[in-house]
Design an enzyme around this catalytic site. Structure first.
Site, short mmCIF file in Angstrom:
data_model
loop_
_atom_site.label_atom_id
_atom_site.label_comp_id
_atom_site.label_asym_id
_atom_site.label_seq_id
_atom_site.Cartn_x
_atom_site.Cartn_y
_atom_site.Cartn_z
N GLY A 50 10.04 -16.47 64.20
CA GLY A 50 11.36 -16.21 65.13
C GLY A 50 10.86 -15.99 66.47
O GLY A 50 11.82 -15.52 67.30
N GLU A 79 9.23 -10.34 56.60
CA GLU A 79 10.32 -9.43 56.93
C GLU A 79 10.68 -8.24 56.09
O GLU A 79 10.93 -7.18 56.42
CB GLU A 79 11.71 -10.28 57.46
CG GLU A 79 11.48 -10.88 58.74
CD GLU A 79 12.35 -12.35 58.74
OE1 GLU A 79 13.05 -12.54 57.73
OE2 GLU A 79 11.96 -12.95 59.80
N HIS A 97 8.21 -12.32 51.66
CA HIS A 97 8.49 -12.50 53.10
C HIS A 97 8.27 -11.41 53.92
O HIS A 97 8.36 -10.31 53.64
CB HIS A 97 9.93 -13.16 53.15
CG HIS A 97 9.98 -13.63 54.72
ND1 HIS A 97 9.99 -12.97 55.99
CD2 HIS A 97 10.17 -14.97 54.91
CE1 HIS A 97 10.38 -13.80 56.99
NE2 HIS A 97 10.42 -15.17 56.33
N GLY A 146 12.88 -21.21 59.30
CA GLY A 146 13.83 -20.18 59.29
C GLY A 146 15.12 -20.59 60.35
O GLY A 146 16.00 -21.29 59.72
N GLU A 201 2.48 -17.91 56.91
CA GLU A 201 3.35 -17.73 57.91
C GLU A 201 2.77 -16.51 58.81
O GLU A 201 2.96 -15.14 58.35
CB GLU A 201 4.78 -17.02 57.44
CG GLU A 201 5.61 -18.20 56.42
CD GLU A 201 7.16 -17.95 56.44
OE1 GLU A 201 7.78 -18.79 56.97
OE2 GLU A 201 7.35 -17.05 56.06
N ASN A 227 14.84 -21.21 55.03
CA ASN A 227 15.28 -19.99 54.77
C ASN A 227 16.29 -19.49 55.77
O ASN A 227 16.19 -19.41 56.74
CB ASN A 227 13.79 -18.97 54.95
CG ASN A 227 14.20 -17.81 54.98
OD1 ASN A 227 15.09 -17.21 54.27
ND2 ASN A 227 13.17 -16.90 55.43
N TRP A 228 17.50 -19.53 55.24
CA TRP A 228 18.62 -18.94 55.96
C TRP A 228 18.62 -17.30 56.21
O TRP A 228 19.66 -17.04 57.00
CB TRP A 228 19.89 -19.34 55.32
CG TRP A 228 20.13 -20.82 55.36
CD1 TRP A 228 19.52 -21.34 56.15
CD2 TRP A 228 21.30 -21.51 54.67
NE1 TRP A 228 20.39 -22.96 56.18
CE2 TRP A 228 21.32 -22.79 55.29
CE3 TRP A 228 22.38 -21.13 53.85
CZ2 TRP A 228 22.30 -23.67 54.89
CZ3 TRP A 228 23.35 -22.01 53.54
CH2 TRP A 228 23.27 -23.45 53.98
N LYS A 229 17.63 -16.54 55.76
CA LYS A 229 17.76 -15.21 55.89
C LYS A 229 19.04 -14.44 55.92
O LYS A 229 19.87 -15.01 54.79
CB LYS A 229 17.09 -15.08 57.44
CG LYS A 229 15.98 -15.61 57.69
CD LYS A 229 15.15 -15.30 59.09
CE LYS A 229 14.13 -16.21 59.30
NZ LYS A 229 12.94 -15.55 60.03
N SER A 275 8.23 -20.87 63.51
CA SER A 275 8.64 -21.64 64.58
C SER A 275 8.75 -22.87 64.54
O SER A 275 8.20 -23.82 65.31
CB SER A 275 8.23 -20.99 66.13
OG SER A 275 8.52 -19.84 65.92
#
Ligand code: PEP
Length: 254
Positions: free
Chosen positions: A175, A98, A96, A235, A169, A8-10, A214
């Protein structure tokens, strides 16, 4: 069941950076065993560049990081599942943490996206996970069960097991460099598995449950060997081709 190793490159990478990195990952996946799949969730703006860099027949599949639950219409700033398919995507992430935290996405809205994406022909990965406050307050089970119940409420009962994934998650592990412990992962994944079995009967046994939070090259093998862990969602460590490829190939001997 094939293990799913997902990046997941965000909100990172220009088109050129994305194309280079996607190519770099693909070149390193020659040794990906037949019982593993790899998917890259790239930013919308980079999907076409990644598709061009990968070409048809690539091992690395493409996915969007979000979608809107409508085919088209007056939804400024949004992207439909059909648009993702048009950019060579086969997958999409929904829910997600976020997006739930920063953009206020509700469980019900996430559920609409999940069902709409599946019905449109994408494979969906529903992200769930508790905050530290919820965990410390003894709310792990009710939070995960609520996110699963609402996130899957409109998903057809006969969805095939390859098309729907759950990514567990824990928000406190995303992160932060703080990976969940073995017991924490086992407990949450067993809970998700029990829910899937109840909701989808035998097919729920074959649905993949990914761990995210992580994941790094040095902990990936241990994590994917745990019961009910059928892959990872990565991520930060997916932003370098070499690092993600080492995770995707974790435990595979040369
Ligand atoms: C993620 O973005 O889904 C994620 C798990 O991030 P990280 O690997 O950086 O914790």
């Amino acid at each position: 069941m094939k293990m799913l190793m997902a990046a997941n490159w965000k909100m990172f990478k220009t088109r050129e950076e994305a194309a280079d990195c996607a190519r770099g990952i693909e070149n390193r996946l020659a040794g990906l065993p037949a019982d593993r799949e790899a998917v890259l969730f790239a930013p919308f703006t980079a999907l076409a560049a990644c598709a061009g860099a990968l070409g048809p027949g690539a091992r690395l599949r493409l996915g969007g990081q979000n979608c809107y639950p409508a085919a088209e219409g007056a939804f400024t700033g949004e992207i439909s599942p059909g648009m993702l398919l048009d950019c060579a995507c086969s997958h999409v992430l929904v829910g997600h943490s976020e997006r739930r935290a920063l953009l206020g996405e509700s469980d019900a809205f996430v559920g609409k996206k999940c069902a709409f994406a599946l019905n449109a022909g994408l494979n969906a990965t529903l992200c769930i996970g508790e905050t530290l406050k919820e965990r410390d307050g003894g709310m792990l089970r009710p939070v995960l069960e609520r996110q699963l119940a609402e996130g899957l409420s409109e998903v057809p009962d006969d969805v095939t097991s390859e098309r729907l994934c759950i990514a567990y998650e824990p928000v406190w592990a995303i992160g932060t460099g703080r990976v969940a412990g073995t017991a924490e992962i086992l407990e949450a994944h067993a809970l998700v598995r029990a829910f899937l079995r109840k909701r989808f009967t035998a097919r729920g046994n074959a649905m993949r449950i990914l761990y995210g939070g992580s994941v790094k090259p040095d902990n990936a093998e241990q994590i994917i060997n745990l019961d009910n862990v059928d892959g990872v969602l990565v991520g930060g460590a997916s932003l370098q081709a070499e690092t993600f490829a080492r995770i995707a190939l974790a435990g595979v001997s040369d």
